[in-house]
Design a protein around this motif. Sequence first.
Motif, PDB file in Angstrom:
ATOM      1  N   LEU A 253      -6.118 -28.817  51.593  1.00 23.29           N
ATOM      2  CA  LEU A 253      -6.636 -27.530  52.052  1.00 23.29           C
ATOM      3  C   LEU A 253      -8.004 -27.242  51.441  1.00 23.29           C
ATOM      4  CD1 LEU A 253      -3.381 -25.384  51.886  1.00 23.29           C
ATOM      5  CD2 LEU A 253      -4.619 -26.064  53.948  1.00 23.29           C
ATOM      6  N   ARG A 254      -8.141 -27.499  50.153  1.00 21.35           N
ATOM      7  CA  ARG A 254      -9.424 -27.222  49.501  1.00 21.35           C
ATOM      8  C   ARG A 254     -10.524 -28.170  49.968  1.00 21.35           C
ATOM      9  NH1 ARG A 254      -6.046 -25.716  44.121  1.00 21.35           N
ATOM     10  NH2 ARG A 254      -6.101 -23.435  44.425  1.00 21.35           N
ATOM     11  N   ASP A 255     -10.109 -29.353  50.429  1.00 19.98           N
ATOM     12  CA  ASP A 255     -11.094 -30.271  51.003  1.00 19.98           C
ATOM     13  C   ASP A 255     -11.683 -29.742  52.303  1.00 19.98           C
ATOM     14  OD1 ASP A 255     -11.415 -32.297  49.177  1.00 19.98           O
ATOM     15  OD2 ASP A 255      -9.777 -33.530  49.971  1.00 19.98           O
ATOM     16  N   VAL A 256     -10.924 -28.886  52.996  1.00 21.16           N
ATOM     17  CA  VAL A 256     -11.471 -28.272  54.211  1.00 21.16           C
ATOM     18  C   VAL A 256     -12.715 -27.451  53.856  1.00 21.16           C
ATOM     19  CG1 VAL A 256     -11.004 -26.677  56.118  1.00 21.16           C
ATOM     20  CG2 VAL A 256      -9.195 -28.216  55.310  1.00 21.16           C
ATOM     21  N   VAL A 257     -12.678 -26.818  52.697  1.00 20.81           N
ATOM     22  CA  VAL A 257     -13.833 -26.034  52.231  1.00 20.81           C
ATOM     23  C   VAL A 257     -14.921 -26.970  51.723  1.00 20.81           C
ATOM     24  CG1 VAL A 257     -14.598 -24.204  50.689  1.00 20.81           C
ATOM     25  CG2 VAL A 257     -12.261 -24.176  51.587  1.00 20.81           C
ATOM     26  N   ARG A 258     -14.531 -27.958  50.929  1.00 21.71           N
ATOM     27  CA  ARG A 258     -15.523 -28.857  50.324  1.00 21.71           C
ATOM     28  C   ARG A 258     -16.287 -29.653  51.372  1.00 21.71           C
ATOM     29  NH1 ARG A 258     -11.704 -29.269  45.657  1.00 21.71           N
ATOM     30  NH2 ARG A 258     -10.391 -30.695  46.862  1.00 21.71           N
ATOM     31  N   THR A 259     -15.626 -29.982  52.480  1.00 24.11           N
ATOM     32  CA  THR A 259     -16.259 -30.821  53.510  1.00 24.11           C
ATOM     33  C   THR A 259     -16.780 -30.005  54.676  1.00 24.11           C
ATOM     34  OG1 THR A 259     -14.123 -31.194  54.612  1.00 24.11           O
ATOM     35  CG2 THR A 259     -14.781 -32.772  52.906  1.00 24.11           C
TER      36      THR A 259
END
Length: 504
Positions: A101-107
């Motif tokens: 989920l946090r990778d959705v923000v990071r990417t």
Amino acid sequence: MSQTSPDTTPDDDAATAGTGASGPATARDERVSLAAVTPPIALGPLDGRYRAAVASLVDHLSEAALNRARVHVEVEWLIHLTSHHVVPGAPTLSSEEREYLRDVVRTFDGESIAELAETERVTVHDVKAVEYFLKRRLELAPDLLGEDTVLPKVTELVHFACTSEDVNNLSYALMVQGAVRDVWLPAARGVVGDLAVMAREHAAVPMLARTHGQPATPTTLGKELAVLAHRLQRQVRRVEGAEYLGKINGATGTYGAHLAAVPGADWVAVSRSFVEHLGLTWNPLTTQIESHDWQAELYADLARFNRILHNLATDVWTYISLGYFAQVRGQGTVGSSTMPHKVNPIRFENAEANLEISCALLDTLSATLVTSRLQRDLTDSTTQRNIGPAFGHSLLAIDNVRRGLAGLDADPAAMQRDLDANWEVLGEAVQSAMRAAGIAGVPGMDQPYERLKELTRGRRITGEDLRAFVAGLGLPDDVAARLSAMTPGSYTGAAADLVRYLDA
């Protein structure tokens, strides 16, 4: 309208182009449409001419940054709800699922921006588009995490019990906090630091002061720069201490939907812990919107910093015009298109204009954001989209001032010439010494102010004139010797020592 005759020549058309509606319209129609040029041309200077100076703000205060912040808030709210078992039956996410989920923000990138824009064309609602964007990522999770992932089962926890403003107020708080801490404050500290270095370097360089534009008690260049650095420093500290408030409490701030859905949860505690988890200060009492008072407070401090910096720009501009500073660096630049001898103080003039624009925007933000009709109106939504330009013009001005200061060399000889031409400023010192002597019982010290006024007002005097006047006063020998040895350049009091308070 009369029609053009068949035998009208092209020259006739050109000659009459300005007289009829068809003439200028035809000329305009033949131009390339700049609005259609690729890549798109910026409408404003911050995204065009001055892009390089303010590009760092795009990561914080652009529309894309707003959408990324919204995704971040939605992701963290989902993780918060599942991690704290707020909603009965909701699964606990694994560390891999939380990282997904946090990778959705990071990417979050250009493709994400385009996808969101396409979704918003359907929803005609920006926050709803973010909700659908994140739900699609949950549905795609098995492709990366395997079929056992629970993420597709928690799609209805996305935006759970939230109104759009729950997401927006937290997003803006995070965006502004990041812009202040990561971009604006380092730049502001930089210009204060540059100014402080100059103040220390020139702490003892005597300079004629000008009160009301007239020759006045001498000071030092360093002390005057230190005054401005100290003023700016105070505003920086105020901005450093700013609070960034947030709330997540539903459509009218009552937790109505929260308690209707899950009456057994302590939603007030959940709200507070979530806002604080984001690194913000929890606001317990709001309408549908967080009241934005913290923004008004912050923008007032930023505007005050701007206005002090504007004062610096106009003062330095004046010192340049007096010859106290020489603009000797960067001689490859063109000062004037027609006068080759000129090096114009354009950095400070550019800063003045940008500071005025920034202050106008910040003042409008402060005045508008603190008012909302009853429980909600939409004026704040449009207003907040202009936070970026308000910061951008301030950042551009800071950059210009720093570059302007870096191109200056003080000219102590020019300052000394002004001092040597204004011996009358020592009249203050003499009449003050006469007053002190009179109080100590020395005879003949009556009407000191009036006697010095008669000697100095409206006329230039020389050192010889002043020394002759002092010699005839009957002052004690030590006082007379002290005054006779004084020059305009030595009459700077404690100015040089005061600069050390910048380090206090």
